[in-house]
Write an enzyme that holds these catalytic residues in place. Structure first.
Site, PDB file in Angstrom:
ATOM      1  N   PRO A  86      -1.728   0.176  -8.082  1.00 29.45           N
ATOM      2  CA  PRO A  86      -0.308   0.032  -7.728  1.00 29.45           C
ATOM      3  C   PRO A  86       0.649   0.244  -8.899  1.00 29.45           C
ATOM      4  O   PRO A  86       1.848   0.350  -8.702  1.00 29.45           O
ATOM      5  CB  PRO A  86      -0.220  -1.414  -7.226  1.00 29.45           C
ATOM      6  N   ASP A 131       0.492  12.249  -8.901  1.00 27.27           N
ATOM      7  CA  ASP A 131       1.531  12.038  -7.890  1.00 27.27           C
ATOM      8  C   ASP A 131       2.713  11.267  -8.448  1.00 27.27           C
ATOM      9  O   ASP A 131       2.607  10.609  -9.477  1.00 27.27           O
ATOM     10  CB  ASP A 131       0.956  11.158  -6.765  1.00 27.27           C
ATOM     11  N   LYS A 172       5.688  14.102  -4.732  1.00 22.79           N
ATOM     12  CA  LYS A 172       6.505  14.414  -3.554  1.00 22.79           C
ATOM     13  C   LYS A 172       7.323  13.195  -3.217  1.00 22.79           C
ATOM     14  O   LYS A 172       6.808  12.098  -3.199  1.00 22.79           O
ATOM     15  CB  LYS A 172       5.608  14.698  -2.337  1.00 22.79           C
ATOM     16  N   GLY A 189      -1.699   7.387  -6.512  1.00 23.92           N
ATOM     17  CA  GLY A 189      -1.287   5.984  -6.503  1.00 23.92           C
ATOM     18  C   GLY A 189      -2.189   5.161  -5.589  1.00 23.92           C
ATOM     19  O   GLY A 189      -2.664   5.652  -4.561  1.00 23.92           O
ATOM     20  N   GLY A 190      -2.448   3.912  -5.977  1.00 23.09           N
ATOM     21  CA  GLY A 190      -3.224   3.016  -5.114  1.00 23.09           C
ATOM     22  C   GLY A 190      -4.653   3.479  -4.967  1.00 23.09           C
ATOM     23  O   GLY A 190      -5.333   3.802  -5.941  1.00 23.09           O
ATOM     24  N   ASP A 191      -5.130   3.529  -3.730  1.00 27.76           N
ATOM     25  CA  ASP A 191      -6.477   4.012  -3.419  1.00 27.76           C
ATOM     26  C   ASP A 191      -6.337   5.405  -2.821  1.00 27.76           C
ATOM     27  O   ASP A 191      -5.547   5.586  -1.890  1.00 27.76           O
ATOM     28  CB  ASP A 191      -7.130   3.052  -2.402  1.00 27.76           C
ATOM     29  N   ALA A 218      -1.880  -0.601  -2.490  1.00 27.12           N
ATOM     30  CA  ALA A 218      -0.622  -1.356  -2.588  1.00 27.12           C
ATOM     31  C   ALA A 218      -0.720  -2.706  -1.869  1.00 27.12           C
ATOM     32  O   ALA A 218      -0.175  -3.701  -2.353  1.00 27.12           O
ATOM     33  CB  ALA A 218       0.519  -0.523  -2.007  1.00 27.12           C
ATOM     34  N   MET A 267       5.071   3.094   3.395  1.00 32.04           N
ATOM     35  CA  MET A 267       6.112   4.117   3.607  1.00 32.04           C
ATOM     36  C   MET A 267       7.068   3.689   4.721  1.00 32.04           C
ATOM     37  O   MET A 267       7.496   4.517   5.516  1.00 32.04           O
ATOM     38  CB  MET A 267       5.477   5.483   3.952  1.00 32.04           C
TER      39      MET A 267
END
Ligand code: SAH
Length: 266
Positions: free
Chosen positions: A20, A43, A65, A96-98, A127, A178
């Protein structure tokens, strides 16, 4: 693209979870691969703290993005990974994250498989876990939440409807990824499908990072409260009774983190 450190054989690609944000939440495997990378493709959600671990001189490609502003298409990312590996580089694809959770992993594996590039997946802290730990809440709890559901609030096939009736139930914790721009719709649907207006919700912005903020609210108040705090992405939305059972661990976590960081640096 110019060949860098060209070898006769293809390199491989490691799809690596960057967690995270806090660098000391990386796995040891992720750290080792980053330190030995021939190229890194990353990313928008990969934190500066993690990027700082990339050795100087290692070629890095930002393919970040943001919603509605796609700089680099998924096809271009796949092609870039293939191209770098075919130059003989061991590529670290940092996500990011997994990487296996809302990370477009399948598309990238397809691109690598079609070019017969070998790959490995290195999991990261998603996250949901990172934000729950950083705010001191259990994601499940006996007698309170027996189910934990990770939900993407956006889908590239946007006509895929959420199953609101199954989401609007007690006994579970919902974690929306998101979801900030869909916040009022999420609350509206959950209330319309049976959860009470004062059902608890916790929003965590920048979980585990230095700018972390949180908002403990209810379904009915969430949109107005989030707007008045001007919450921004990245932000997870957690819904369920567990978020009311937040422990006051922030200070303790801070001191544990400081000690771990000092040990790592020693
Ligand atoms: N693969 C990632 C998720 C990618 S989808 C993972 O496993 O965590 C991107 C969404 O993840 C963001 O819109 C936000 O909802 C969430 N997110 C990622 N990092 C976050 C963080 N540090 N704090 C809060 N939310 C985060």
């Amino acid at each position: 693209m110019t060949a860098i450190n060209r070898k006769c054989t293809s390199g491989d690609v490691a799809l690596v979870g960057a967690g995270p944000g806090a660098a000391d939440l990386l796995t040891l495997r992720a750290l080792r691969l980053i330190q030995q990378a021939g190229a890194v493709v990353y990313d928008r959600l990969v934190s500066e703290e993690v990027l700082a671990l990339i050795p100087a001189g290692c070629p890095c490609f930002d393919v970040g993005k943001s919603r509605g502003r796609h700089n680099v298409s998924q096809a271009e990312i796949g092609a870039l990974l293939v191209q770098l590996a075919q130059q003989g580089l061991n590529v670290v694809r940092l996500k990011g994250g997994d990487p296996a959770i809302f990370g477009r992993l399948a598309e990238e594996l397809d691109a690598l498989d079609s070019a017969t590039i070998s790959w490995q997946i290195v999991p990261g802290i998603s996250a949901a876990s990172g934000c729950a730990a950083a705010t001191g809440i259990p994601l499940t709890e006996r007698g309170i939440a027996q189910q934990l559901r990770f939900i993407s609030a956006v889908d590239k096939n946007s006509d895929t409807a959420q199953d609101w009736a199954s989401l609007a139930k007690p006994g579970q914790t919902l974690v929306f990824y998101m979801g900030l721009s869909a916040l009022s719709e999420i609350s509206r649907q959950l209330i319309a499908h049976g959860l009470s207006a004062d059902w608890p919700m916790l929003l965590v912005e920048n979980g585990s990072r230095s700018g972390q903020r949180q908002l403990l609210t209810t379904l009915a108040d969430a949109a107005t409260a989030a707007q008045s705090m001007a919450l921004q992405s990245p932000c997870v939305i957690m819904v369920g009774e567990v978020v009311r059972r937040q422990r006051q661990t922030a200070k303790l976590m801070g001191s544990v983190r400081a000690r771990l960081a000092a040990e790592m640096a020693a």
